[in-house]
Design a protein around this motif. Structure first.
Motif, short mmCIF file in Angstrom:
data_model
loop_
_atom_site.label_atom_id
_atom_site.label_comp_id
_atom_site.label_asym_id
_atom_site.label_seq_id
_atom_site.Cartn_x
_atom_site.Cartn_y
_atom_site.Cartn_z
N ALA A 1 0.86 -1.19 0.00
CA ALA A 1 0.00 0.00 0.00
C ALA A 1 0.89 1.23 0.00
CB ALA A 1 -0.89 0.00 1.23
N GLY A 2 0.51 2.21 -0.76
CA GLY A 2 1.26 3.46 -0.80
C GLY A 2 2.14 3.55 -2.04
N PHE A 3 1.98 4.64 -2.74
CA PHE A 3 2.68 4.85 -4.01
C PHE A 3 4.19 4.81 -3.86
CE2 PHE A 3 4.52 7.74 -7.20
CZ PHE A 3 4.17 7.03 -8.35
N HIS A 4 4.72 5.49 -2.87
CA HIS A 4 6.17 5.58 -2.71
C HIS A 4 6.80 4.24 -2.35
CE1 HIS A 4 6.22 9.84 -3.33
NE2 HIS A 4 5.25 9.99 -2.45
N LYS A 5 6.12 3.46 -1.54
CA LYS A 5 6.62 2.12 -1.20
C LYS A 5 6.61 1.23 -2.44
CE LYS A 5 4.79 2.39 3.47
NZ LYS A 5 3.77 1.86 4.38
N MET A 6 5.52 1.30 -3.20
CA MET A 6 5.40 0.50 -4.41
C MET A 6 6.46 0.89 -5.43
SD MET A 6 4.21 -0.33 -7.63
CE MET A 6 3.42 1.12 -8.19
N GLN A 7 6.78 2.18 -5.49
CA GLN A 7 7.80 2.67 -6.41
C GLN A 7 9.16 2.03 -6.14
OE1 GLN A 7 7.90 6.95 -6.25
NE2 GLN A 7 7.83 7.13 -8.45
N LYS A 8 9.49 1.83 -4.87
CA LYS A 8 10.75 1.19 -4.51
C LYS A 8 10.79 -0.24 -5.02
CE LYS A 8 11.66 3.92 -0.37
NZ LYS A 8 11.87 3.86 1.09
N TRP A 9 9.68 -0.95 -4.84
CA TRP A 9 9.62 -2.32 -5.35
C TRP A 9 9.68 -2.34 -6.88
CZ3 TRP A 9 10.93 -6.23 -2.67
CH2 TRP A 9 10.72 -6.24 -1.29
N LEU A 10 9.13 -1.31 -7.51
CA LEU A 10 9.18 -1.21 -8.97
C LEU A 10 10.62 -1.07 -9.46
CD1 LEU A 10 7.52 -1.11 -11.57
CD2 LEU A 10 7.30 1.35 -11.24
N VAL A 11 11.44 -0.33 -8.71
CA VAL A 11 12.86 -0.19 -9.06
C VAL A 11 13.53 -1.56 -9.02
CG1 VAL A 11 15.08 0.71 -8.24
CG2 VAL A 11 13.09 2.21 -8.32
N ILE A 12 13.29 -2.32 -7.96
CA ILE A 12 13.89 -3.65 -7.82
C ILE A 12 13.40 -4.56 -8.94
CG2 ILE A 12 14.17 -5.67 -6.32
CD1 ILE A 12 15.52 -2.99 -5.33
N TYR A 13 12.12 -4.52 -9.20
CA TYR A 13 11.54 -5.36 -10.26
C TYR A 13 12.16 -5.04 -11.61
CZ TYR A 13 7.98 -7.80 -13.00
OH TYR A 13 7.34 -8.64 -13.86
N ASN A 14 12.28 -3.76 -11.92
CA ASN A 14 12.90 -3.36 -13.18
C ASN A 14 14.33 -3.85 -13.30
OD1 ASN A 14 11.57 -1.16 -15.16
ND2 ASN A 14 10.59 -1.14 -13.17
N ALA A 15 15.09 -3.73 -12.21
CA ALA A 15 16.49 -4.16 -12.24
C ALA A 15 16.60 -5.68 -12.38
CB ALA A 15 17.20 -3.69 -10.97
N LEU A 16 15.62 -6.41 -11.86
CA LEU A 16 15.65 -7.87 -11.98
C LEU A 16 15.29 -8.35 -13.37
CD1 LEU A 16 13.94 -9.09 -8.66
CD2 LEU A 16 16.24 -9.68 -9.44
N ILE A 17 14.19 -7.82 -13.91
CA ILE A 17 13.69 -8.36 -15.18
C ILE A 17 14.33 -7.74 -16.41
CG2 ILE A 17 11.49 -9.06 -14.19
CD1 ILE A 17 10.27 -6.66 -15.79
N ASP A 18 14.83 -6.51 -16.28
CA ASP A 18 15.42 -5.83 -17.44
C ASP A 18 16.57 -4.94 -16.99
OD1 ASP A 18 15.85 -4.84 -19.97
OD2 ASP A 18 14.10 -3.50 -19.97
N PRO A 19 17.71 -5.55 -16.61
CA PRO A 19 18.85 -4.75 -16.14
C PRO A 19 19.28 -3.74 -17.21
CG PRO A 19 19.24 -7.09 -15.80
CD PRO A 19 18.01 -6.96 -16.63
N ARG A 20 19.39 -2.50 -16.80
CA ARG A 20 19.81 -1.43 -17.70
C ARG A 20 20.38 -0.30 -16.85
NH1 ARG A 20 14.35 -1.86 -17.22
NH2 ARG A 20 13.10 0.01 -16.99
N PRO A 21 20.88 0.75 -17.46
CA PRO A 21 21.47 1.84 -16.68
C PRO A 21 20.49 2.48 -15.70
CG PRO A 21 22.07 2.04 -18.99
CD PRO A 21 21.02 0.97 -18.90
N VAL A 22 21.02 2.97 -14.61
CA VAL A 22 20.23 3.64 -13.57
C VAL A 22 19.39 4.76 -14.18
CG1 VAL A 22 20.40 5.12 -11.53
CG2 VAL A 22 21.71 3.02 -11.64
N SER A 23 19.96 5.49 -15.13
CA SER A 23 19.24 6.61 -15.74
C SER A 23 17.95 6.15 -16.41
CB SER A 23 20.13 7.34 -16.75
OG SER A 23 20.53 6.45 -17.78
N GLU A 24 17.97 4.99 -17.04
CA GLU A 24 16.77 4.48 -17.70
C GLU A 24 15.72 4.01 -16.69
OE1 GLU A 24 17.27 1.81 -21.01
OE2 GLU A 24 19.15 2.78 -21.56
N ILE A 25 16.18 3.35 -15.63
CA ILE A 25 15.25 2.92 -14.58
C ILE A 25 14.64 4.14 -13.91
CG2 ILE A 25 15.04 1.72 -12.36
CD1 ILE A 25 17.12 -0.29 -13.39
N ALA A 26 15.44 5.17 -13.70
CA ALA A 26 14.94 6.41 -13.09
C ALA A 26 13.84 7.03 -13.96
CB ALA A 26 16.08 7.39 -12.88
N LYS A 27 14.05 7.09 -15.26
CA LYS A 27 13.04 7.65 -16.16
C LYS A 27 11.76 6.82 -16.12
CE LYS A 27 16.21 9.61 -19.51
NZ LYS A 27 16.78 9.46 -20.86
#
Length: 92
Positions: free
Chosen positions: A24-50
């Motif tokens: 619950a909560g957008f900011h908490k979910m956003q953190k998990w989204l960062v981890i998910y992105n890095a797991l399934i599609d590793p790419r530069p930090v700048s792309e994950i940030a965008k």
């Protein structure tokens, strides 16, 4: 040379996806989204940030903390302390 993001495999991508759905909560979910992105599609930090709408610094910090401390690094401090307290009370 652009550095590709690396994330520790504390959890599978399915487990992270489930955590995102249960959080619950957008900011908490956003953190998990960062981890998910890095797991399934590793790419530069700048792309994950965008993709996640966070700053590069925030993405770097989230990944660093997760790599060092695992999933508990994404939980609020109060939750971690309360869980440890209740576990200690159970075994006392």
């Amino acid at each position: 040379m652009i550095e590709i993001t690396r994330v520790a495999r504390h959890m599978s991508s399915d487990e992270v996806k489930m955590k995102m759905q249960m959080t619950a909560g957008f900011h908490k979910m956003q953190k998990w989204l960062v981890i998910y992105n890095a797991l399934i599609d590793p790419r530069p930090v700048s792309e994950i940030a965008k993709h996640t709408g966070l700053s590069e610094f925030s993405v770097h910090k989230i990944l660093s903390e997760y790599n060092q401390s695992g999933p508990t690094s994404l939980e609020p401090y109060e939750t971690v302390v309360a869980r440890k307290w209740s576990e200690e009370a159970m075994y006392a």
